[in-house]
Design a protein around this motif. Structure first.
Motif, PDB file in Angstrom:
ATOM      1  N   SER B 298       0.845  -1.153  -0.077  1.00  0.00           N
ATOM      2  CA  SER B 298       0.027  -0.098   0.028  1.00  0.00           C
ATOM      3  C   SER B 298       0.897   1.200   0.220  1.00  0.00           C
ATOM      4  N   ALA B 299       0.254   2.451  -0.572  1.00  0.00           N
ATOM      5  CA  ALA B 299       1.171   3.660  -0.488  1.00  0.00           C
ATOM      6  C   ALA B 299       1.464   3.945   1.324  1.00  0.00           C
ATOM      7  N   THR B 300       0.612   3.621   2.041  1.00  0.00           N
ATOM      8  CA  THR B 300       0.857   3.851   3.343  1.00  0.00           C
ATOM      9  C   THR B 300       2.232   3.145   3.554  1.00  0.00           C
ATOM     10  N   LEU B 302       4.403   2.071   1.924  1.00  0.00           N
ATOM     11  CA  LEU B 302       5.647   2.800   1.206  1.00  0.00           C
ATOM     12  C   LEU B 302       6.198   4.047   1.862  1.00  0.00           C
ATOM     13  N   ILE B 303       4.989   4.996   2.602  1.00  0.00           N
ATOM     14  CA  ILE B 303       5.387   6.166   2.894  1.00  0.00           C
ATOM     15  C   ILE B 303       6.003   5.766   4.303  1.00  0.00           C
ATOM     16  N   ARG B 304       5.551   4.864   4.990  1.00  0.00           N
ATOM     17  CA  ARG B 304       6.205   4.509   6.404  1.00  0.00           C
ATOM     18  C   ARG B 304       7.693   4.144   6.365  1.00  0.00           C
TER      19      ARG B 304
END
Lengths: 403, 403
Positions: B298-300, B302-304
């Motif tokens: 998920s994008a989340t 990746l961001i984390r």
């Protein structure tokens, strides 16, 4: 809205700007250029001992009572400002209209029945109504400039990263900025100089004087006729101040908005995920839907949007150049009626239209100044100047030349 | 593996290093420091008119015939190098073992029955076996250093971004680098000076001389006893060359590997998605599984992971400092047997162990030099020196001091 009214701490807040209005202004913690200036604080900046809602019903309880001032509040109190209260916002600062059914939507003091604009709705209303001399807000995708334009005041979005966001509730960190609203240019100027002097990296660097203003003509074409005329009038004033004027088509405004949306959504979910999963808060339908879309974004969507961001920011950066600024409308026209947002299709078109005007600055972290351009006595219309990264002082100088 | 054998263009490739060995070496396109040097090219760098497999059965057909040399191939041919063929790799360069059931796994010339290491397996084998004087490879998460260490040669991973990847098949762009392998330090030195001189940004900057070597002691503790002794011996040689030696625990090696994996997976899927969705290629189980995991990120996540990356790279950066280098094993010990990778649990432990040693450099884009540290006549053991970004020349000087 008398332009020169003294702030009146005791005037009734009949526009519903505040979440919490202090019984007495918080004292300044130091003395300086803003001695005695009254400050309204968007309720996503922490103030020691004051509950913080972030515009959302259950946020304050989850957050607990802040024990320190956010960087921006501390910096302003240190040079004399007295905070008079915390102001309403679009829930979690995630919206451009300022409509917040949970907390109540502040009324636009300049346009009865119209939206105030968001997300820094209450801050704009407090300043426009004379309830505070200036206000603190934030701008992720237009959240300072839209309400400033619709309420008829000045607004400033800094170069991304220039002013620390310590103690501010984040929305999408790669776009989030501290922002300022003020009733007129001299006030904005004084506040910005004080803030810049407090910035850990110092004031934005000097650079070549801006000598050319590029009218973002494809942005202007999307706006109402009255806005088109106001931009023309603004351009002609700038021309008479010896700025070289040129029409310039950007061509990438929709692509810019479409690149920002998935990045902002994914970042917003990343920011709020732990809270939402732990506390199951009540969140309004519009913002809950955006967060759900953000949660569903794949890493690949984020990577591709980020690649697009790099490409588009380079394109805009090469248009702006070091000695130019872009002149844009800061709204599609005068403030639209609240009722316009009852119809989903019209609401979407309106919100998209507004975001398109603001995301050109936000995608690249470019600084922007929004300022009123209506004829005297007319309903507010706002324009904005967007400069290269670090050109904060220099675009302010251009905007001041319009006065 | 005779250290000083002349390259023999006509020696049989009984190790299976090459995908395609040219009937005659490609002529150089210019003359310079590498006049006549034979070059093996990892088959993920484009050469005009030569099909490119990227280690995957269906890639060449989808890609079509390259019409130009990749930047690295062009730069080396321009200073006299003659490319003798394209070499095998871990499929899509996505693996540290070099095992490729589709294309065939090159044999380790130095350790019968052992893996060559990957992903630049064939390039390492070609150099170690004397089929080319030096080789081009790539390093995303250890793909130069692991096979160099296991085959007993020198390897170089540049500061991320120093050498252009134009015309190279990407794997994970935020980690990908061009890399070089050579049989000994003087050869590596000559190739790097030639490449650096061709870099668009010029040679890596000079900086303070490296005077201190930090032994990454928690990395050493994870390795075989023979590797531990070899690192000790290397450290004592550096000490006798008047480098200050200090043991230093990094403490974040597992966190670093765990931050790199989701970013690399998501980037790899983003890179290969269009091809895979359009061509439905046959891809080996191991790499297909990694790509599927990347697609599901998920994008989340990746961001984390990206936030973690920022934090961890700052931590490592502050340990390295401007005048230090980190000394690490470049493998857990001597090359493990191919059979060790038949058992899924042992295979995973082995691969994780190797990646942990390499990702410290890759997460932050730090340069690294891998070099042999076994006693004369013994089975290859590789160490590596990792420096601050831009310290490429200076860590090479330290590695040369070990010779």
């Amino acid at each position: 809205m008398p332009e020169t009214s003294p702030d009146d701490e005791f005037m009734e807040d009949r526009w519903g700007a505040f979440v919490r209005r202090f019984d007495a202004p918080l004292p300044a913690t130091g003395s300086g250029a803003l001695d005695g200036w009254t400050l309204a604080v968007k309720d996503c900046f922490e103030i020691a001992g004051v509950p913080i809602t972030a515009g959302s019903r259950d946020y304050a309880e989850w957050r607990g009572l802040p024990t320190a001032d956010s960087w921006a509040v501390a910096a302003l109190r240190a040079v004399g400002a007295r905070a008079v209260g915390t102001t309403k916002l679009h829930e979690l600062a995630y919206g451009i209209t300022g409509i917040n059914r949970g907390q109540g939507t502040p009324e636009n003091p300049a346009v009865p029945g119209a939206i105030p604009g968001g997300s820094s709705s209450g801050s704009a209303v407090a300043v426009a109504a004379g309830l505070a001399r200036f206000a603190l807000g934030s701008d992720t995708g237009g959240s300072i400039r839209a309400p400033a334009a619709l309420c008829g005041i000045w607004g400033y979005r800094p170069t991304h990263g220039l002013l620390p966001l310590t103690g501010a509730v984040p929305l999408a960190p790669s776009f989030d900025t501290v922002g300022i609203m003020a009733r007129n240019a001299p006030d904005l100027d004084a506040v910005l100089r004080a803030l810049w002097a407090s910035a850990p990296t110092g004031a934005p660097p000097d650079g070549p004087e801006i000598t050319e203003v590029l009218i973002a003509i494809d942005a202007v074409e999307r706006c109402s006729l009255v806005m088109q005329r106001a931009i023309e009038e603004t351009a002609s004033r700038l021309s008479s101040r010896r700025y070289r004027l040129r029409e310039r088509r950007l061509d990438v405004m929709d692509e810019i908005r479409e690149a920002q949306a998935p990045i902002q959504g994914a970042e917003a979910w990343s920011v709020h995920k732990d809270w939402i999963e732990a506390a199951s808060p009540t969140i309004g339908d519009d913002v809950a839907a955006l967060l759900r879309i953000g949660a569903d974004r794949s890493a690949t969507e984020l990577i591709r949007a980020t690649d697009e961001r790099t490409r588009l920011v380079a394109a805009v950066g090469s248009i702006i150049g070091p000695s130019s600024a872009l002149l844009f409308p800061a709204a599609l026209g005068t403030a639209p009626a609240l009722a316009d947002f009852d119809d989903p299709a019209r609401s979407l078109a309106n919100r998209r239209g507004m975001l398109t005007l603001h995301n050109v600055a936000t995608l690249g972290g470019f600084p922007a100044i929004a300022f009123p351009v209506q004829a005297p006595g007319e309903t507010p219309l706002g324009a904005q100047l967007v400069g290269a990264r670090g050109a904060d002082q220099r675009i302010l100088a251009v905007a001041r030349a319009v006065e």
